[in-house]
Design an enzyme around this catalytic site. Structure first.
Site, PDB file in Angstrom:
ATOM      1  N   HIS A 103       0.107  -1.970  11.544  1.00 25.19           N
ATOM      2  CA  HIS A 103       1.336  -1.318  11.998  1.00 25.19           C
ATOM      3  C   HIS A 103       1.068   0.157  12.262  1.00 25.19           C
ATOM      4  O   HIS A 103       0.075   0.712  11.819  1.00 25.19           O
ATOM      5  CB  HIS A 103       2.522  -1.552  11.048  1.00 25.19           C
ATOM      6  N   THR A 134       1.364 -10.134   9.985  1.00 23.88           N
ATOM      7  CA  THR A 134       1.126  -8.754  10.382  1.00 23.88           C
ATOM      8  C   THR A 134      -0.357  -8.412  10.323  1.00 23.88           C
ATOM      9  O   THR A 134      -1.025  -8.647   9.318  1.00 23.88           O
ATOM     10  CB  THR A 134       1.937  -7.802   9.482  1.00 23.88           C
ATOM     11  N   ASP A 184      -4.420  -4.309   8.402  1.00 23.24           N
ATOM     12  CA  ASP A 184      -4.432  -5.209   7.244  1.00 23.24           C
ATOM     13  C   ASP A 184      -5.872  -5.626   6.954  1.00 23.24           C
ATOM     14  O   ASP A 184      -6.459  -6.435   7.681  1.00 23.24           O
ATOM     15  CB  ASP A 184      -3.558  -6.434   7.526  1.00 23.24           C
ATOM     16  N   GLY A 241       3.343 -14.667  13.526  1.00 23.11           N
ATOM     17  CA  GLY A 241       4.100 -14.631  12.290  1.00 23.11           C
ATOM     18  C   GLY A 241       3.344 -13.989  11.152  1.00 23.11           C
ATOM     19  O   GLY A 241       3.547 -14.315   9.997  1.00 23.11           O
ATOM     20  N   ASP A 263       3.755   2.301   1.443  1.00 27.76           N
ATOM     21  CA  ASP A 263       4.587   2.915   2.482  1.00 27.76           C
ATOM     22  C   ASP A 263       5.855   2.112   2.763  1.00 27.76           C
ATOM     23  O   ASP A 263       6.540   2.349   3.758  1.00 27.76           O
ATOM     24  CB  ASP A 263       3.777   3.148   3.773  1.00 27.76           C
ATOM     25  N   HIS A 285      -3.592  -1.582  20.974  1.00 28.16           N
ATOM     26  CA  HIS A 285      -2.142  -1.844  20.931  1.00 28.16           C
ATOM     27  C   HIS A 285      -1.448  -0.868  19.962  1.00 28.16           C
ATOM     28  O   HIS A 285      -0.441  -0.246  20.310  1.00 28.16           O
ATOM     29  CB  HIS A 285      -1.900  -3.299  20.515  1.00 28.16           C
ATOM     30  N   GLU A 286      -2.006  -0.731  18.771  1.00 23.54           N
ATOM     31  CA  GLU A 286      -1.390   0.175  17.781  1.00 23.54           C
ATOM     32  C   GLU A 286      -1.409   1.611  18.274  1.00 23.54           C
ATOM     33  O   GLU A 286      -0.454   2.362  18.063  1.00 23.54           O
ATOM     34  CB  GLU A 286      -2.116   0.076  16.430  1.00 23.54           C
ATOM     35  N   HIS A 332       0.810  -1.212   0.000  1.00 23.74           N
ATOM     36  CA  HIS A 332       0.000   0.000   0.000  1.00 23.74           C
ATOM     37  C   HIS A 332       0.849   1.269   0.000  1.00 23.74           C
ATOM     38  O   HIS A 332       0.415   2.327   0.437  1.00 23.74           O
ATOM     39  CB  HIS A 332      -1.004  -0.015   1.164  1.00 23.74           C
ATOM     40  N   HIS A 358       7.400  -1.959  22.615  1.00 21.33           N
ATOM     41  CA  HIS A 358       6.916  -3.178  23.254  1.00 21.33           C
ATOM     42  C   HIS A 358       7.413  -3.309  24.687  1.00 21.33           C
ATOM     43  O   HIS A 358       8.472  -2.815  25.043  1.00 21.33           O
ATOM     44  CB  HIS A 358       7.309  -4.409  22.427  1.00 21.33           C
ATOM     45  N   HIS A 377       1.437   2.409  20.377  1.00 23.45           N
ATOM     46  CA  HIS A 377       2.611   2.785  19.577  1.00 23.45           C
ATOM     47  C   HIS A 377       2.483   4.238  19.122  1.00 23.45           C
ATOM     48  O   HIS A 377       3.443   5.011  19.213  1.00 23.45           O
ATOM     49  CB  HIS A 377       2.739   1.883  18.339  1.00 23.45           C
TER      50      HIS A 377
HETATM   51  N1  TQI Z   1       2.317  -5.505  14.032  1.00 28.30           N
HETATM   52  C1  TQI Z   1       3.482  -5.177  14.772  1.00 28.30           C
HETATM   53  C2  TQI Z   1       3.085  -4.541  16.119  1.00 28.30           C
HETATM   54  O1  TQI Z   1       2.230  -3.629  16.116  1.00 28.30           O
HETATM   55  C3  TQI Z   1       4.347  -4.190  14.015  1.00 28.30           C
HETATM   56  C4  TQI Z   1       5.551  -3.820  14.814  1.00 28.30           C
HETATM   57  C5  TQI Z   1       6.583  -4.630  15.100  1.00 28.30           C
HETATM   58  C6  TQI Z   1       5.790  -2.615  15.467  1.00 28.30           C
HETATM   59  N2  TQI Z   1       7.481  -3.985  15.888  1.00 28.30           N
HETATM   60  C7  TQI Z   1       7.009  -2.751  16.146  1.00 28.30           C
HETATM   61  C8  TQI Z   1       5.086  -1.436  15.551  1.00 28.30           C
HETATM   62  C9  TQI Z   1       7.541  -1.744  16.914  1.00 28.30           C
HETATM   63  C10 TQI Z   1       5.647  -0.424  16.312  1.00 28.30           C
HETATM   64  C11 TQI Z   1       6.859  -0.577  16.989  1.00 28.30           C
HETATM   65  O2  TQI Z   1       3.615  -4.955  17.125  1.00 28.30           O
HETATM   66  S1  TQI Z   1       1.492  -6.870  14.323  1.00 28.30           S
HETATM   67  C12 TQI Z   1       0.292  -7.393  18.040  1.00 28.30           C
HETATM   68  C13 TQI Z   1       0.764  -8.191  19.199  1.00 28.30           C
HETATM   69  C14 TQI Z   1       0.630  -6.742  15.799  1.00 28.30           C
HETATM   70  C15 TQI Z   1       1.024  -7.459  16.886  1.00 28.30           C
HETATM   71  O3  TQI Z   1       0.537  -6.966  13.294  1.00 28.30           O
HETATM   72  O4  TQI Z   1       2.437  -7.956  14.445  1.00 28.30           O
HETATM   73  C16 TQI Z   1      -0.838  -6.621  18.110  1.00 28.30           C
HETATM   74  C17 TQI Z   1      -0.499  -5.957  15.850  1.00 28.30           C
HETATM   75  F1  TQI Z   1       1.841  -8.829  18.904  1.00 28.30           F
HETATM   76  F2  TQI Z   1       0.975  -7.429  20.258  1.00 28.30           F
HETATM   77  F3  TQI Z   1      -0.136  -9.058  19.557  1.00 28.30           F
HETATM   78  C18 TQI Z   1      -1.245  -5.888  17.020  1.00 28.30           C
HETATM   79 CL1  TQI Z   1      -1.803  -6.555  19.529  1.00 28.30          CL
HETATM   80 ZN    ZN Z   2       3.318  -3.728  18.651  1.00 32.44          ZN
HETATM   81 CA    CA Z   3      -1.793 -10.041   7.590  1.00 36.84          CA
END
Ligand code: TQI
Ligand code: ZN
Ligand code: CA
Length: 166
Positions: free
Chosen positions: A87, A84, A102, A82, A70, A124-125, A68, A134, A128
């Site tokens: 983000h 996504t 997604d 495993g 970015d 969660h997002e 998309h 994390h 961030h």
């Molecule tokens: N997306 C990752 C996440 O949001 C993307 C990512 C990895 C990220 N490292 C990062 C974003 C560091 C910001 C900073 O963590 S995901 C969860 C989990 C994801 C994962 O799609 O893997 C949730 C989205 F792991 F916490 F369950 C939502 Cl809640």
């Molecule tokens: Zn995260």
């Molecule tokens: Ca996906």
């Protein structure tokens, strides 16, 4: 312990908009989930996070699929591990920040069990987007492991993290 990006929003008034909705879920229901997900953080801080439907906003939310544009393409539907789901970028007061979901994932709004809780992933997002990285505390919302809990709560570690910022 929680971990911080190192950037934060300079004002406690933060704006967002949903700039691209998914085809499958109705607009008012998406708006409602986004509001609830921000409320999770508002409840423990002085933040006031408002939807703004015109003009520039701090946090732009989109549902996207595949590549998309970015540089961080989505990977289609898969298992929560495993794969996504979404983000987000860290707070960027000069250019704004983004949260992308997604659209190929089976997000659900009310039902527990099957599907992926849009509320939980959004909360969660947004963590961030507000400046949290994390946490290594199991059970924290910012711990990098999706847990299909319909009724999740912030962990004391999430609260300590966000209160270190706001
Ligand atoms: N997306 C990752 C996440 O949001 C993307 C990512 C990895 C990220 N490292 C990062 C974003 C560091 C910001 C900073 O963590 S995901 C969860 C989990 C994801 C994962 O799609 O893997 C949730 C989205 F792991 F916490 F369950 C939502 Cl809640
Ligand atoms: Zn995260
Ligand atoms: Ca996906």
């Amino acid at each position: 312990r929680y971990s911080l990006f190192g950037s934060k929003w300079p004002s406690n008034q933060i704006t967002y908009k949903v700039a691209k909705y998914p085809a499958e879920l109705s607009k008012p229901r998406i708006d409602d989930v986004m509001k609830r997900a921000f409320k999770v953080w508002e409840a423990v801080t002085p933040l006031n996070i408002m939807e703004e439907n015109y003009g520039n906003v701090d946090i732009e939310i989109k549902f996207e699929r595949g590549d998309h544009g970015d540089g961080d393409p989505f990977d289609g539907r898969g298992t929560p591990q495993g794969n996504t789901l979404a983000h987000a970028s860290e707070p960027n007061p000069d250019y704004g920040s983004i949260v992308h979901f997604d659209e190929d994932e089976p997000f659900t709004i009310d039902a527990a069990g099957t599907g992926i809780s849009l509320l939980q992933v959004a909360a969660h997002e947004f963590g961030h987007s507000l400046g949290l990285k994390h946490s290594d505390v199991r059970g924290a919302l910012m711990y990098p492991n999706y847990n299909n809990a319909y009724d999740f709560e912030l962990h004391e570690d999430d609260i300590a993290g966000i209160q270190a910022l706001y």
